[in-house]
Write an enzyme that holds these catalytic residues in place. Structure first.
Site, PDB file in Angstrom:
ATOM      1  N   SER A  42     142.411 122.541  34.294  1.00  0.00           N
ATOM      2  CA  SER A  42     141.019 122.852  33.941  1.00  0.00           C
ATOM      3  C   SER A  42     140.980 123.191  32.454  1.00  0.00           C
ATOM      4  O   SER A  42     142.022 123.546  31.872  1.00  0.00           O
ATOM      5  CB  SER A  42     140.555 124.076  34.747  1.00  0.00           C
ATOM      6  N   TYR A  61     142.057 132.738  38.586  1.00  0.00           N
ATOM      7  CA  TYR A  61     141.853 131.285  38.498  1.00  0.00           C
ATOM      8  C   TYR A  61     142.279 130.760  37.124  1.00  0.00           C
ATOM      9  O   TYR A  61     143.028 129.779  37.025  1.00  0.00           O
ATOM     10  CB  TYR A  61     140.386 130.934  38.762  1.00  0.00           C
TER      11      TYR A  61
HETATM   12  N1  LIG Z   1     134.327 121.709  39.511  1.00  0.00           N
HETATM   13  C1  LIG Z   1     134.733 122.215  38.358  1.00  0.00           C
HETATM   14  O1  LIG Z   1     133.933 122.695  37.527  1.00  0.00           O
HETATM   15  C2  LIG Z   1     136.200 122.163  38.012  1.00  0.00           C
HETATM   16  C3  LIG Z   1     136.560 122.333  36.664  1.00  0.00           C
HETATM   17  C4  LIG Z   1     137.906 122.308  36.322  1.00  0.00           C
HETATM   18  C5  LIG Z   1     138.872 122.102  37.294  1.00  0.00           C
HETATM   19  N2  LIG Z   1     138.507 121.938  38.590  1.00  0.00           N
HETATM   20  C6  LIG Z   1     139.578 121.737  39.573  1.00  0.00           C
HETATM   21  O2  LIG Z   1     139.374 120.522  40.249  1.00  0.00           O
HETATM   22  C7  LIG Z   1     140.015 120.569  41.522  1.00  0.00           C
HETATM   23  C8  LIG Z   1     139.047 120.058  42.578  1.00  0.00           C
HETATM   24  O3  LIG Z   1     137.950 120.962  42.666  1.00  0.00           O
HETATM   25  P1  LIG Z   1     136.454 120.468  42.876  1.00  0.00           P
HETATM   26  O4  LIG Z   1     135.700 120.778  41.654  1.00  0.00           O
HETATM   27  O5  LIG Z   1     136.413 119.075  43.393  1.00  0.00           O
HETATM   28  O6  LIG Z   1     135.974 121.542  43.967  1.00  0.00           O
HETATM   29  P2  LIG Z   1     135.638 121.395  45.519  1.00  0.00           P
HETATM   30  O7  LIG Z   1     134.531 120.419  45.695  1.00  0.00           O
HETATM   31  O8  LIG Z   1     135.472 122.794  45.992  1.00  0.00           O
HETATM   32  O9  LIG Z   1     136.967 120.743  46.132  1.00  0.00           O
HETATM   33  C9  LIG Z   1     138.134 121.498  46.296  1.00  0.00           C
HETATM   34  C10 LIG Z   1     139.096 120.720  47.184  1.00  0.00           C
HETATM   35  O10 LIG Z   1     140.273 121.548  47.364  1.00  0.00           O
HETATM   36  C11 LIG Z   1     140.543 121.604  48.746  1.00  0.00           C
HETATM   37  N3  LIG Z   1     141.155 122.854  49.170  1.00  0.00           N
HETATM   38  C12 LIG Z   1     140.724 124.126  48.945  1.00  0.00           C
HETATM   39  N4  LIG Z   1     141.472 125.006  49.628  1.00  0.00           N
HETATM   40  C13 LIG Z   1     142.392 124.259  50.302  1.00  0.00           C
HETATM   41  C14 LIG Z   1     143.426 124.596  51.207  1.00  0.00           C
HETATM   42  N5  LIG Z   1     143.647 125.860  51.608  1.00  0.00           N
HETATM   43  N6  LIG Z   1     144.189 123.594  51.711  1.00  0.00           N
HETATM   44  C15 LIG Z   1     143.949 122.312  51.364  1.00  0.00           C
HETATM   45  N7  LIG Z   1     142.982 121.930  50.522  1.00  0.00           N
HETATM   46  C16 LIG Z   1     142.204 122.903  50.007  1.00  0.00           C
HETATM   47  C17 LIG Z   1     139.187 121.464  49.426  1.00  0.00           C
HETATM   48  O11 LIG Z   1     139.356 120.951  50.739  1.00  0.00           O
HETATM   49  P3  LIG Z   1     139.065 121.759  52.091  1.00  0.00           P
HETATM   50  O12 LIG Z   1     138.120 122.882  51.783  1.00  0.00           O
HETATM   51  O13 LIG Z   1     138.507 120.717  53.001  1.00  0.00           O
HETATM   52  O14 LIG Z   1     140.418 122.233  52.540  1.00  0.00           O
HETATM   53  C18 LIG Z   1     138.493 120.452  48.539  1.00  0.00           C
HETATM   54  O15 LIG Z   1     138.797 119.139  48.950  1.00  0.00           O
HETATM   55  C19 LIG Z   1     140.445 122.018  41.726  1.00  0.00           C
HETATM   56  O16 LIG Z   1     141.825 122.142  41.450  1.00  0.00           O
HETATM   57  C20 LIG Z   1     139.629 122.775  40.690  1.00  0.00           C
HETATM   58  O17 LIG Z   1     140.254 123.965  40.281  1.00  0.00           O
HETATM   59  C21 LIG Z   1     137.196 121.963  38.974  1.00  0.00           C
END
Ligand SMILES: NC(=O)c1ccc[n+]([C@@H]2O[C@H](COP(=O)([O-])OP(=O)(O)OC[C@H]3O[C@@H](n4cnc5c(N)ncnc54)[C@H](OP(=O)(O)O)[C@@H]3O)[C@@H](O)[C@H]2O)c1
Length: 263
Positions: free
Chosen positions: A142, A155
């Site tokens: 991130s 985080y």
């Molecule tokens: N959105 C942002 O602004 C942003 C910015 C920078 C980085 N990121 C990073 O991008 C990545 C994806 O996040 P996103 O933005 O797409 O958010 P999201 O829509 O909340 O997706 C998060 C994913 O992680 C999975 N996950 C969470 N807990 C888990 C567990 N215990 N076991 C297995 N899978 C798990 C969730 O699947 P389930 O809940 O179905 O298990 C979901 O598929 C993350 O690493 C996040 O830190 C996001």
């Protein structure tokens, strides 16, 4: 590849958001897929879509917050005699609020998914890739990786770990045919802020226009394919990351604290 012409990619956190879009990008470019997360229903829907477009897709329900989560996932993959050519470590979560107000179990969950599982999965799958002389690994960090983040301290710290690990592995693996790419998205329109309890933060609501998850995946996938070490999504996020890394933290700490505060 598993006796087939198509490479096989494992995507964690493939039930939605950036992970689902990375799976789509991989499928479009000729990969078969293993999708892993807890949300099996959402992954089955995605799998049906990707199969219609010609990919073989396996869905594995996997809770990476459990201490044996990675071992169970690896055993499942080994039991099906699958060889993973591309590993996308995307699953992740955050929690908003002051550290001492955060639920202790939630902090454990963040560390387990963002740090421990990501590290274990990478350690488990890299030797096979190195032995085969080819492989691609993505770690999703991130822009939060570049600075400390009051009101989301664990985080931000977890993503600093991911970036540091990714850069070091990328260097260690020079000349092996295996590359490690760390993807650093900025604020992206997914469930992330809602899951983190941060959807009322200034960051989520007022100051930033969120990037679409498919755009993040497109940038990330291109960088993965090119074997780049680090990729930050977009110019604004690149400038923010530069500021986060090089501006004095006595300035970035209060700014981040304000951005993560509610209205
Ligand atoms: N959105 C942002 O602004 C942003 C910015 C920078 C980085 N990121 C990073 O991008 C990545 C994806 O996040 P996103 O933005 O797409 O958010 P999201 O829509 O909340 O997706 C998060 C994913 O992680 C999975 N996950 C969470 N807990 C888990 C567990 N215990 N076991 C297995 N899978 C798990 C969730 O699947 P389930 O809940 O179905 O298990 C979901 O598929 C993350 O690493 C996040 O830190 C996001």
């Amino acid at each position: 590849m598993n006796g087939k012409m198509r490479p096989l990619a494992l995507v964690t956190g493939a039930s939605g958001g950036i992970g689902a879009e990375l799976a789509r990008a991989l499928a479009r470019d000729g990969h078969d897929l293993v999708l892993a997360a807890r949300g099996v229903v959402a992954m089955e829907e995605l799998a049906a879509e990707l199969r219609r477009e010609g990919s073989d897709v396996i869905v594995i329900g996997s809770d990476l917050s459990q201490p044996d989560g990675v071992a169970t996932l690896i055993a499942d993959i080994a039991g099906r005699a699958l060889e993973i050519d591309v590993l996308i470590n995307n699953a992740g979560l955050g929690a908003a609020g002051r550290f001492v107000a955060n639920d202790a179990a939630r902090i454990d969950e963040i560390m387990q998914v963002n740090i421990v599982a990501l590290t274990q999965l990478t350690r488990a799958l890299l030797p096979g890739m190195i032995a085969r002389g080819r492989g691609r690994v993505m770690l999703v960090a991130s822009v939060a990786a570049f600075q400390p983040g009051p009101r989301m301290a664990v985080y931000f710290a977890s993503k600093a770990y991911v970036l540091s690990l990714g850069e070091a592995l990328s260097y260690e693996l020079r000349g092996t045919g295996v590359t490690v790419t760390t993807l650093c998205p900025g604020a992206t329109a997914t469930k992330f802020f809602e899951v983190a309890g941060a959807d009322h933060s200034l960051m989520a609501k007022k100051l930033r226009r969120m990037m679409r998850a498919d755009r993040v995946a497109q940038i990330g996938y291109r960088a993965l394919k090119a074997g780049r070490r680090v990729v930050i999504t977009g110019l604004v996020n690149t400038i923010m990351s530069f500021g986060g890394r090089y501006a004095p933290h006595r300035l970035t700490l209060p700014v981040t604290d304000m951005l993560m505060s509610g209205d």
